[in-house]
Motif scaffolding. Structure first.
Motif, PDB file in Angstrom:
ATOM      1  N   ARG A   1    -131.362 130.021  12.054  1.00 16.80           N
ATOM      2  CA  ARG A   1    -132.353 128.881  12.490  1.00 16.80           C
ATOM      3  C   ARG A   1    -131.779 127.592  12.013  1.00 16.80           C
ATOM      4  O   ARG A   1    -132.174 127.292  11.203  1.00 16.80           O
ATOM      5  N   PRO A   2    -131.062 127.095  12.873  1.00 17.96           N
ATOM      6  CA  PRO A   2    -130.757 125.662  12.645  1.00 17.96           C
ATOM      7  C   PRO A   2    -131.667 124.737  12.479  1.00 17.96           C
ATOM      8  O   PRO A   2    -132.714 124.813  13.354  1.00 17.96           O
ATOM      9  N   LEU A   3    -131.492 123.606  11.700  1.00 14.99           N
ATOM     10  CA  LEU A   3    -132.789 122.660  11.386  1.00 14.99           C
ATOM     11  C   LEU A   3    -132.163 121.219  11.795  1.00 14.99           C
ATOM     12  O   LEU A   3    -130.897 121.136  11.561  1.00 14.99           O
ATOM     13  N   SER A   4    -132.933 120.480  12.339  1.00 11.26           N
ATOM     14  CA  SER A   4    -132.559 119.022  12.749  1.00 11.26           C
ATOM     15  C   SER A   4    -133.612 118.212  12.345  1.00 11.26           C
ATOM     16  O   SER A   4    -134.768 118.315  12.408  1.00 11.26           O
ATOM     17  N   SER A   5    -133.461 117.660  11.107  1.00 12.41           N
ATOM     18  CA  SER A   5    -134.343 116.520  10.559  1.00 12.41           C
ATOM     19  C   SER A   5    -135.421 117.430   9.870  1.00 12.41           C
ATOM     20  O   SER A   5    -136.708 117.172  10.025  1.00 12.41           O
ATOM     21  N   GLY A   6    -135.027 118.637   9.590  1.00 13.91           N
ATOM     22  CA  GLY A   6    -136.028 119.529   8.761  1.00 13.91           C
ATOM     23  C   GLY A   6    -136.847 120.547   9.770  1.00 13.91           C
ATOM     24  O   GLY A   6    -137.662 121.052   9.150  1.00 13.91           O
ATOM     25  N   ILE A   7    -136.832 120.348  11.132  1.00 17.66           N
ATOM     26  CA  ILE A   7    -137.524 121.196  12.048  1.00 17.66           C
ATOM     27  C   ILE A   7    -136.711 122.243  12.676  1.00 17.66           C
ATOM     28  O   ILE A   7    -135.438 121.699  13.085  1.00 17.66           O
ATOM     29  N   SER A   8    -136.956 123.529  12.927  1.00 15.44           N
ATOM     30  CA  SER A   8    -136.282 124.298  13.734  1.00 15.44           C
ATOM     31  C   SER A   8    -136.085 124.071  14.704  1.00 15.44           C
ATOM     32  O   SER A   8    -136.914 123.958  15.502  1.00 15.44           O
ATOM     33  N   THR A   9    -134.754 124.123  15.378  1.00 16.74           N
ATOM     34  CA  THR A   9    -134.395 123.910  16.645  1.00 16.74           C
ATOM     35  C   THR A   9    -134.313 125.313  17.440  1.00 16.74           C
ATOM     36  O   THR A   9    -133.369 125.310  18.255  1.00 16.74           O
ATOM     37  N   GLY A  10    -134.770 126.198  17.109  1.00 19.42           N
ATOM     38  CA  GLY A  10    -134.546 127.557  17.888  1.00 19.42           C
ATOM     39  C   GLY A  10    -134.092 128.494  16.899  1.00 19.42           C
ATOM     40  O   GLY A  10    -133.583 128.361  15.574  1.00 19.42           O
ATOM     41  N   ALA A  11    -133.349 129.536  17.277  1.00 14.36           N
ATOM     42  CA  ALA A  11    -132.688 130.488  16.762  1.00 14.36           C
ATOM     43  C   ALA A  11    -131.469 131.214  17.499  1.00 14.36           C
ATOM     44  O   ALA A  11    -131.422 131.238  18.618  1.00 14.36           O
ATOM     45  N   ALA A  12    -130.352 131.566  16.495  1.00 10.74           N
ATOM     46  CA  ALA A  12    -129.539 132.205  17.397  1.00 10.74           C
ATOM     47  C   ALA A  12    -128.968 133.648  16.897  1.00 10.74           C
ATOM     48  O   ALA A  12    -129.414 133.678  15.587  1.00 10.74           O
ATOM     49  N   HIS A  13    -129.081 134.489  17.781  1.00 11.17           N
ATOM     50  CA  HIS A  13    -129.195 136.040  17.368  1.00 11.17           C
ATOM     51  C   HIS A  13    -127.809 136.674  17.590  1.00 11.17           C
ATOM     52  O   HIS A  13    -127.105 136.501  18.644  1.00 11.17           O
ATOM     53  N   VAL A  14    -127.176 137.298  16.407  1.00 16.70           N
ATOM     54  CA  VAL A  14    -125.960 137.949  16.853  1.00 16.70           C
ATOM     55  C   VAL A  14    -126.331 139.457  16.088  1.00 16.70           C
ATOM     56  O   VAL A  14    -126.336 139.520  14.960  1.00 16.70           O
ATOM     57  N   TYR A  15    -126.137 140.532  16.883  1.00 11.49           N
ATOM     58  CA  TYR A  15    -126.182 141.801  16.394  1.00 11.49           C
ATOM     59  C   TYR A  15    -124.839 142.598  16.598  1.00 11.49           C
ATOM     60  O   TYR A  15    -124.642 142.507  17.671  1.00 11.49           O
ATOM     61  N   THR A  16    -124.527 143.579  15.611  1.00 12.57           N
ATOM     62  CA  THR A  16    -123.293 144.297  15.873  1.00 12.57           C
ATOM     63  C   THR A  16    -123.659 145.674  15.757  1.00 12.57           C
ATOM     64  O   THR A  16    -124.080 146.208  14.675  1.00 12.57           O
ATOM     65  N   LEU A  17    -123.337 146.430  16.990  1.00 10.42           N
ATOM     66  CA  LEU A  17    -123.612 147.893  16.742  1.00 10.42           C
ATOM     67  C   LEU A  17    -122.257 148.704  16.820  1.00 10.42           C
ATOM     68  O   LEU A  17    -121.260 148.513  17.559  1.00 10.42           O
ATOM     69  N   ILE A  18    -122.168 149.612  16.005  1.00  9.31           N
ATOM     70  CA  ILE A  18    -120.731 150.451  15.718  1.00  9.31           C
ATOM     71  C   ILE A  18    -121.282 151.872  15.912  1.00  9.31           C
ATOM     72  O   ILE A  18    -122.084 152.280  15.231  1.00  9.31           O
TER      73      ILE A  18
ATOM     74  N   HIS B   1    -119.867 156.081  16.316  1.00 11.04           N
ATOM     75  CA  HIS B   1    -119.145 157.049  15.401  1.00 11.04           C
ATOM     76  C   HIS B   1    -117.684 156.844  15.618  1.00 11.04           C
ATOM     77  O   HIS B   1    -116.803 157.237  14.755  1.00 11.04           O
ATOM     78  N   GLN B   2    -117.068 156.493  16.719  1.00 14.20           N
ATOM     79  CA  GLN B   2    -115.697 156.132  17.068  1.00 14.20           C
ATOM     80  C   GLN B   2    -115.297 154.735  16.351  1.00 14.20           C
ATOM     81  O   GLN B   2    -114.127 154.257  17.042  1.00 14.20           O
ATOM     82  N   LYS B   3    -115.983 154.159  15.752  1.00 15.87           N
ATOM     83  CA  LYS B   3    -115.696 152.580  15.178  1.00 15.87           C
ATOM     84  C   LYS B   3    -115.755 151.811  16.369  1.00 15.87           C
ATOM     85  O   LYS B   3    -115.064 150.622  16.149  1.00 15.87           O
ATOM     86  N   GLN B   4    -116.113 151.892  17.689  1.00 16.48           N
ATOM     87  CA  GLN B   4    -116.406 150.820  18.481  1.00 16.48           C
ATOM     88  C   GLN B   4    -117.468 150.039  18.282  1.00 16.48           C
ATOM     89  O   GLN B   4    -118.403 150.365  17.971  1.00 16.48           O
ATOM     90  N   GLN B   5    -117.240 148.743  18.648  1.00 19.90           N
ATOM     91  CA  GLN B   5    -118.315 147.791  18.453  1.00 19.90           C
ATOM     92  C   GLN B   5    -118.748 147.386  19.651  1.00 19.90           C
ATOM     93  O   GLN B   5    -118.003 147.078  20.472  1.00 19.90           O
ATOM     94  N   LEU B   6    -120.074 146.750  19.566  1.00 18.16           N
ATOM     95  CA  LEU B   6    -120.864 146.298  20.520  1.00 18.16           C
ATOM     96  C   LEU B   6    -121.484 144.947  19.940  1.00 18.16           C
ATOM     97  O   LEU B   6    -122.246 145.272  19.106  1.00 18.16           O
ATOM     98  N   VAL B   7    -121.194 143.922  20.501  1.00 23.45           N
ATOM     99  CA  VAL B   7    -121.804 142.770  20.155  1.00 23.45           C
ATOM    100  C   VAL B   7    -122.868 142.453  21.171  1.00 23.45           C
ATOM    101  O   VAL B   7    -122.607 141.929  22.151  1.00 23.45           O
ATOM    102  N   LEU B   8    -124.201 141.955  20.407  1.00 24.24           N
ATOM    103  CA  LEU B   8    -125.151 141.746  21.347  1.00 24.24           C
ATOM    104  C   LEU B   8    -125.458 140.151  20.749  1.00 24.24           C
ATOM    105  O   LEU B   8    -125.818 140.011  19.610  1.00 24.24           O
ATOM    106  N   ASN B   9    -125.904 139.203  21.735  1.00 23.26           N
ATOM    107  CA  ASN B   9    -126.171 137.918  21.367  1.00 23.26           C
ATOM    108  C   ASN B   9    -127.024 137.308  22.344  1.00 23.26           C
ATOM    109  O   ASN B   9    -127.549 138.039  23.214  1.00 23.26           O
ATOM    110  N   ASP B  10    -127.377 135.920  22.393  1.00 24.53           N
ATOM    111  CA  ASP B  10    -128.184 135.320  23.227  1.00 24.53           C
ATOM    112  C   ASP B  10    -127.779 135.426  24.487  1.00 24.53           C
ATOM    113  O   ASP B  10    -128.798 134.868  25.477  1.00 24.53           O
ATOM    114  N   ALA B  11    -126.859 135.619  24.998  1.00 20.14           N
ATOM    115  CA  ALA B  11    -126.484 135.762  26.229  1.00 20.14           C
ATOM    116  C   ALA B  11    -127.128 136.722  26.953  1.00 20.14           C
ATOM    117  O   ALA B  11    -127.279 136.697  28.175  1.00 20.14           O
TER     118      ALA B  11
END
Length: 145
Positions: free
Chosen positions: A10-27, A29-39
């Motif tokens: 949650r980035p801050l600008s002048s002490g005020i939250s300017t939204g949130a950025a989300h990044v989740y990584t799912l792995i 059994h075969q160690k394959q990764q799927l990255v989920l983000n705000d797209a």
């Protein structure tokens, strides 16, 4: 095994939250990764659904392994019947007062000692954080939150 990690900033600008950025990584059994983000629209809800789907079986497996005396590793945190390690710092369960999460940091507080006597780890690199916290709370009987 399957794992899910997540980072919400949650980035801050002048002490005020300017939204949130989300990044989740799912792995898988075969160690394959799927990255989920705000797209992805409503990515936070999707990550919560995935977490709800995988947590029960991962918890059951971890509980059985823990009770059988195995050491469980969750990224920088490891737990066993003897205690836990955060980074390279070992703690016997009797030494731990509580485990808290604040501002994306997991903190272990010792029963004896000052504010700096515990250890910390960023939750964004702890896979299956809910499983870890549930084992500590329900199996070990230690307060988490």
């Amino acid at each position: 095994s399957v794992s899910l990690t997540g980072a919400v900033t949650r980035p801050l600008s002048s002490g005020i939250s300017t939204g949130a950025a989300h990044v989740y990584t799912l792995i898988n059994h075969q160690k394959q990764q799927l990255v989920l983000n705000d797209a992805i629209s409503r990515v936070e809800e999707l990550a919560l659904l995935i977490q709800e789907a995988i947590t029960p079986s991962l918890y059951d497996q971890a509980r059985h392994q823990f009770n059988a005396g195995q050491r469980l590793v969750f990224g920088p945190v490891a737990i066993s019947k003897a205690g836990m390690e955060v980074g390279k710092k070992p703690y016997a369960w009797e030494e731990v007062r509580q485990i808290t999460i604040r501002r994306g940091i997991l903190k272990v507080s010792k029963k004896e000692g000052n504010w700096f006597s515990g250890a910390t780890a960023p939750v964004s690199i702890i896979p299956n954080l809910n499983v870890l916290l549930n084992i500590i709370h329900q199996v070990v009987g230690l307060r988490t939150g």
